[in-house]
Scaffold this active site. Sequence first.
Site, short mmCIF file in Angstrom:
data_model
loop_
_atom_site.label_atom_id
_atom_site.label_comp_id
_atom_site.label_asym_id
_atom_site.label_seq_id
_atom_site.Cartn_x
_atom_site.Cartn_y
_atom_site.Cartn_z
N HIS A 21 77.71 74.74 44.43
CA HIS A 21 78.68 75.36 45.68
C HIS A 21 78.48 73.48 46.69
CE1 HIS A 21 79.22 77.36 49.85
NE2 HIS A 21 78.36 76.15 50.24
N GLU A 22 76.69 73.01 47.00
CA GLU A 22 77.01 71.74 47.86
C GLU A 22 78.44 70.44 46.79
OE1 GLU A 22 75.96 71.66 50.63
OE2 GLU A 22 74.72 73.51 50.37
N HIS A 25 81.17 70.29 48.56
CA HIS A 25 81.55 70.20 50.60
C HIS A 25 81.23 69.16 49.85
CE1 HIS A 25 81.24 74.20 52.06
NE2 HIS A 25 79.86 73.86 51.56
#
Length: 154
Positions: A21-22, A25
């Site tokens: 997920h990170e 980003h």
Amino acid sequence: MGFIIGFLSVSFVISLIVVFHEFGHYITAKKSGILVREFSIGFGPLLFGKTVSETHYCVRPIPLGGYVDLAGMDESDELEDPSRAFYNKSPLVKMLILFAGSFMNFVLAFLIYWIIYSGYGLAQKPYYTIPVVAAVVADSPAYEVGIQKLDRII
């Protein structure tokens, strides 16, 4: 002992989800020219970390999340190069950066299913196999016309 194994398993799964997920980003922000100050997995005090280029990569002891510290997420954040701030990017770029984390969760799910189903499964007979009679019930129409067990239906 079972509790520890369970805790470690859950921690691993959550950490895997957080990393993907990170990373969504992170990579989108980097490709957009935004300064990424920190990429962190976990919360709490710093366990260990390493600074590469401008980004500090670190691991923290509570494995229930993580974060990416982007320069300019707050408009009061002053930078030497304002063009590398999140707040100076177009709305489309901002949306892409925010969406990229959730998108990477879908990528992770796809990869997990692909790995599982590409390596496992039951061998299936091809659909074009000729059907064979498994059993014939006495006094049934099939029995009366002479169909017998193991006859092939063509």
